[in-house]
Scaffold this motif. Structure first.
Motif, PDB file in Angstrom:
ATOM      1  N   GLU A 261       4.013  10.638  28.304  1.00  0.00           N
ATOM      2  CA  GLU A 261       3.445   9.850  27.382  1.00  0.00           C
ATOM      3  C   GLU A 261       3.830   9.164  26.605  1.00  0.00           C
ATOM      4  O   GLU A 261       4.149  10.216  25.966  1.00  0.00           O
ATOM      5  CB  GLU A 261       1.696  10.181  27.574  1.00  0.00           C
ATOM      6  N   VAL A 262       4.084   7.990  25.889  1.00  0.00           N
ATOM      7  CA  VAL A 262       4.327   7.186  24.352  1.00  0.00           C
ATOM      8  C   VAL A 262       3.263   6.854  23.603  1.00  0.00           C
ATOM      9  O   VAL A 262       2.160   5.772  24.235  1.00  0.00           O
ATOM     10  CB  VAL A 262       5.823   6.734  24.052  1.00  0.00           C
ATOM     11  N   PHE A 263       3.308   7.549  22.241  1.00  0.00           N
ATOM     12  CA  PHE A 263       1.874   6.349  21.779  1.00  0.00           C
ATOM     13  C   PHE A 263       2.162   6.442  20.801  1.00  0.00           C
ATOM     14  O   PHE A 263       3.246   7.204  19.625  1.00  0.00           O
ATOM     15  CB  PHE A 263       0.529   7.897  21.437  1.00  0.00           C
ATOM     16  N   ALA A 264       1.850   5.275  19.541  1.00  0.00           N
ATOM     17  CA  ALA A 264       1.988   4.860  18.313  1.00  0.00           C
ATOM     18  C   ALA A 264       1.371   5.010  18.010  1.00  0.00           C
ATOM     19  O   ALA A 264       0.245   3.361  17.922  1.00  0.00           O
ATOM     20  CB  ALA A 264       3.727   3.740  18.640  1.00  0.00           C
ATOM     21  N   VAL A 265       1.225   4.490  15.632  1.00  0.00           N
ATOM     22  CA  VAL A 265       0.139   4.050  14.760  1.00  0.00           C
ATOM     23  C   VAL A 265       0.686   2.849  14.044  1.00  0.00           C
ATOM     24  O   VAL A 265       2.246   2.824  13.867  1.00  0.00           O
ATOM     25  CB  VAL A 265       0.222   5.350  14.121  1.00  0.00           C
ATOM     26  N   PRO A 266       0.503   1.938  14.445  1.00  0.00           N
ATOM     27  CA  PRO A 266       0.604   1.100  14.015  1.00  0.00           C
ATOM     28  C   PRO A 266       0.505   1.153  12.611  1.00  0.00           C
ATOM     29  O   PRO A 266      -0.098   1.519  12.166  1.00  0.00           O
ATOM     30  CB  PRO A 266      -0.548  -0.461  14.653  1.00  0.00           C
ATOM     31  N   GLY A 267       1.469  -0.170  12.184  1.00  0.00           N
ATOM     32  CA  GLY A 267       1.433  -0.036  10.761  1.00  0.00           C
ATOM     33  C   GLY A 267       1.487  -1.987  10.419  1.00  0.00           C
ATOM     34  O   GLY A 267       1.618  -3.267  11.235  1.00  0.00           O
ATOM     35  N   ALA A 268       1.472  -2.099   8.891  1.00  0.00           N
ATOM     36  CA  ALA A 268       1.915  -4.019   7.850  1.00  0.00           C
ATOM     37  C   ALA A 268       2.983  -3.851   8.719  1.00  0.00           C
ATOM     38  O   ALA A 268       4.106  -3.295   8.727  1.00  0.00           O
ATOM     39  CB  ALA A 268       1.212  -3.104   6.757  1.00  0.00           C
ATOM     40  N   PRO A 269       3.068  -5.080   8.427  1.00  0.00           N
ATOM     41  CA  PRO A 269       4.416  -6.070   9.204  1.00  0.00           C
ATOM     42  C   PRO A 269       5.683  -5.187   7.790  1.00  0.00           C
ATOM     43  O   PRO A 269       7.122  -5.842   7.874  1.00  0.00           O
ATOM     44  CB  PRO A 269       4.398  -7.316   9.414  1.00  0.00           C
ATOM     45  N   GLN A 270       4.871  -5.565   7.003  1.00  0.00           N
ATOM     46  CA  GLN A 270       5.917  -5.745   5.429  1.00  0.00           C
ATOM     47  C   GLN A 270       6.231  -3.849   5.888  1.00  0.00           C
ATOM     48  O   GLN A 270       7.403  -3.604   4.780  1.00  0.00           O
ATOM     49  CB  GLN A 270       5.099  -5.719   4.783  1.00  0.00           C
ATOM     50  N   ASN A 271       6.082  -3.088   6.400  1.00  0.00           N
ATOM     51  CA  ASN A 271       5.952  -1.488   5.772  1.00  0.00           C
ATOM     52  C   ASN A 271       7.541  -1.541   6.716  1.00  0.00           C
ATOM     53  O   ASN A 271       8.173  -1.223   8.072  1.00  0.00           O
ATOM     54  CB  ASN A 271       5.235  -1.299   6.179  1.00  0.00           C
ATOM     55  N   GLU A 272       8.402  -1.352   6.281  1.00  0.00           N
ATOM     56  CA  GLU A 272      10.024  -1.322   7.328  1.00  0.00           C
ATOM     57  C   GLU A 272      10.431   0.216   8.101  1.00  0.00           C
ATOM     58  O   GLU A 272      10.202   0.300   8.455  1.00  0.00           O
ATOM     59  CB  GLU A 272      11.295  -1.136   6.105  1.00  0.00           C
ATOM     60  N   GLN A 273       8.577   1.194   7.130  1.00  0.00           N
ATOM     61  CA  GLN A 273       9.129   2.694   7.868  1.00  0.00           C
ATOM     62  C   GLN A 273       8.204   2.346   9.399  1.00  0.00           C
ATOM     63  O   GLN A 273       7.820   4.011  10.238  1.00  0.00           O
ATOM     64  CB  GLN A 273       8.317   3.632   7.051  1.00  0.00           C
ATOM     65  N   ALA A 274       7.449   1.411   9.496  1.00  0.00           N
ATOM     66  CA  ALA A 274       6.345   1.502  10.461  1.00  0.00           C
ATOM     67  C   ALA A 274       7.000   0.585  11.612  1.00  0.00           C
ATOM     68  O   ALA A 274       7.015   0.123  12.744  1.00  0.00           O
ATOM     69  CB  ALA A 274       5.550   0.938  10.188  1.00  0.00           C
ATOM     70  N   LEU A 275       8.072  -0.295  11.161  1.00  0.00           N
ATOM     71  CA  LEU A 275       8.474  -1.844  12.804  1.00  0.00           C
ATOM     72  C   LEU A 275       8.927  -0.994  13.666  1.00  0.00           C
ATOM     73  O   LEU A 275       8.743  -1.122  14.897  1.00  0.00           O
ATOM     74  CB  LEU A 275       9.894  -1.908  11.839  1.00  0.00           C
ATOM     75  N   GLY A 276       9.958   0.808  13.644  1.00  0.00           N
ATOM     76  CA  GLY A 276       9.685   0.808  15.023  1.00  0.00           C
ATOM     77  C   GLY A 276       8.703   1.634  15.629  1.00  0.00           C
ATOM     78  O   GLY A 276       8.554   1.540  17.186  1.00  0.00           O
ATOM     79  N   CYS A 277       7.418   1.803  14.924  1.00  0.00           N
ATOM     80  CA  CYS A 277       5.991   2.261  15.856  1.00  0.00           C
ATOM     81  C   CYS A 277       5.700   1.117  16.312  1.00  0.00           C
ATOM     82  O   CYS A 277       4.975   0.575  17.505  1.00  0.00           O
ATOM     83  CB  CYS A 277       4.942   2.925  15.043  1.00  0.00           C
ATOM     84  N   ASN A 278       5.957   0.171  15.607  1.00  0.00           N
ATOM     85  CA  ASN A 278       5.103  -1.273  15.928  1.00  0.00           C
ATOM     86  C   ASN A 278       5.648  -1.734  17.559  1.00  0.00           C
ATOM     87  O   ASN A 278       5.447  -2.593  18.268  1.00  0.00           O
ATOM     88  CB  ASN A 278       5.087  -2.561  15.294  1.00  0.00           C
TER      89      ASN A 278
END
Length: 391
Positions: A261-278
């Motif tokens: 299984e693969v899980f990811a925590v979403p982040g704000a689109p403005q947060n470059e540190q979250a783009l991989g999760c999104n």
């Protein structure tokens, strides 16, 4: 067959130039097929009874056969290490080798372990993410690690700065079990700043694991190999915060290839540190807002959240935050304060509480950061500018 003889055989095979897990598996399968054996690893010592000609026939070059016949001193050094207190060396056909890991392509031939070996086969969830997380990323990692460890799952990660360190520490904070897979040998803990964390993992019944000989230092090519072990040990991999080029996405890719299984925590689109999760979520990863999202997907029912709530953040998280911030090489003013401004409106009082600084000091520094173009004043506080990442 004596355990040391078997270990010696695996060590010699692994020491042959050009022979890794995939080549070794092919070689042993070819030998088993020629001997009409069902299990290619039933007796690895039979490899050494083969003639040079037969070894050539199954794919070894003359140089490789010579290395097989005349191993270097590293083999005996590894055996001496395995004899040391708290150390264990496990070969792939050992009953102690974790079954989930044995299933993956290119499963390591050997695992160097230090600590409580029994935890190696516990149900585990991998938690990985950025080495330079935002405040929200660290907070999510702390909250989720506490809840998942409190539910009885062991937390497996890579001992790196940032998200990895937070997850290890928070698992320990609630009395949970955590395993660290290193991209270096166990006698060369990397990063050095997590030497104490590694010791805490051992003291609290956890385990350090590596497929590299104990004296091996960290090399860039070691870390993707380490990542396949992190995901291979685990029922699933949770990516807490990751940029689009993050090494954490390598772990997620391995998990997919391994059927986990693969899980990811979403982040704000403005947060470059979250783009991989999104991006992972777009591609089908399970979106995670709380620990129950993970537990439900895994059909895990042994829930025992510790008193105080799963969302509480302990001093261990504060120490990790300080550790990460201390290592940032940044030209921006007050980079540590910037870490505590989110991509959504963050009040001055919230920043002051997170940084433990007086409000008037925080206000002055936020003005400087605004002049530098990395935060923006909005109604109710400040937001971090899209290009405000300082690492």
């Amino acid at each position: 067959m004596a355990i040391m003889d078997e270990l010696r055989a695996w060590l010699i095979l692994e020491s042959v130039p050009g022979v890794g897990p995939v080549t070794a598996s092919r070689l042993l399968s070819a030998l088993a097929e020629s001997a009409d054996e069902e299990d290619p690893e039933s007796d690895i010592t039979a490899l050494f009874d083969c003639s040079d000609g037969h070894l050539h026939d199954v794919g070894l070059s003359r140089e490789q056969v010579r290395a097989l016949r005349h191993p270097g001193i590293g083999v005996e050094e590894a055996l001496r290490w395995a004899d040391g207190p708290g150390n264990r060396l496990i070969c792939r056909d050992s009953p102690e080798y974790p079954p989930l890991l044995r299933e993956i392509p290119a499963a390591p031939l050997l695992l160097y372990c230090r600590g409580e070996l029994d935890v190696l086969c516990l149900p585990q969830i991998a938690m990985v993410g950025s080495r330079h997380p935002s405040y929200a990323g660290k907070d999510n990692a702390a909250r989720l690690a506490r809840a998942l460890a409190g539910s009885g799952l062991a937390i497996t990660s890579g001992l790196a700065l940032g998200i990895d360190g937070v997850c290890h520490q928070q698992a320990l904070a609630v009395g949970g079990i955590t395993l660290a897979v290193l991209g270096s040998g166990l006698d060369q803990v990397y990063p050095k700043r997590h030497q104490l964390l590694a010791e805490q993992i051992l003291i609290n019944g956890g385990l350090l694991i590596s497929e590299f000989s104990p004296d091996k230092g960290p090399l860039a090519e070691h870390f993707p190999r380490r990542n396949r072990i992190i995901s291979g040990l685990s029922l699933g991999t949770l990516v807490v915060e990751a940029a689009e080029q993050s090494g954490s996405l390598i772990t997620a890719r391995y998990a997919l290839e391994q059927g986990r299984e693969v899980f990811a925590v979403p982040g704000a689109p403005q947060n470059e540190q979250a783009l991989g999760c999104n991006r992972l979520i777009q591609q089908g990863a399970k979106l995670v807002l709380n620990a129950e999202d993970v537990l439900a997907e895994l059909n895990w029912t042994q829930i025992c959240i510790p008193p105080g709530g799963a969302g509480a953040v302990s001093n261990a998280n504060a120490d990790e935050n300080a550790d990460v911030n201390a290592g940032i090489n940044s030209a921006l003013p007050y980079a540590d304060l910037l870490d505590n401004v989110d991509y959504e409106t963050t009040s001055v009082d919230t920043v002051a509480e997170r940084t433990e600084l007086p409000v008037e000091v925080v206000l002055g520094r936020l003005v400087e950061l605004e002049l530098a173009g990395v935060v923006i004043a909005v109604a109710g506080g400040y937001v971090r500018a899209r290009r405000a990442n300082h690492v």
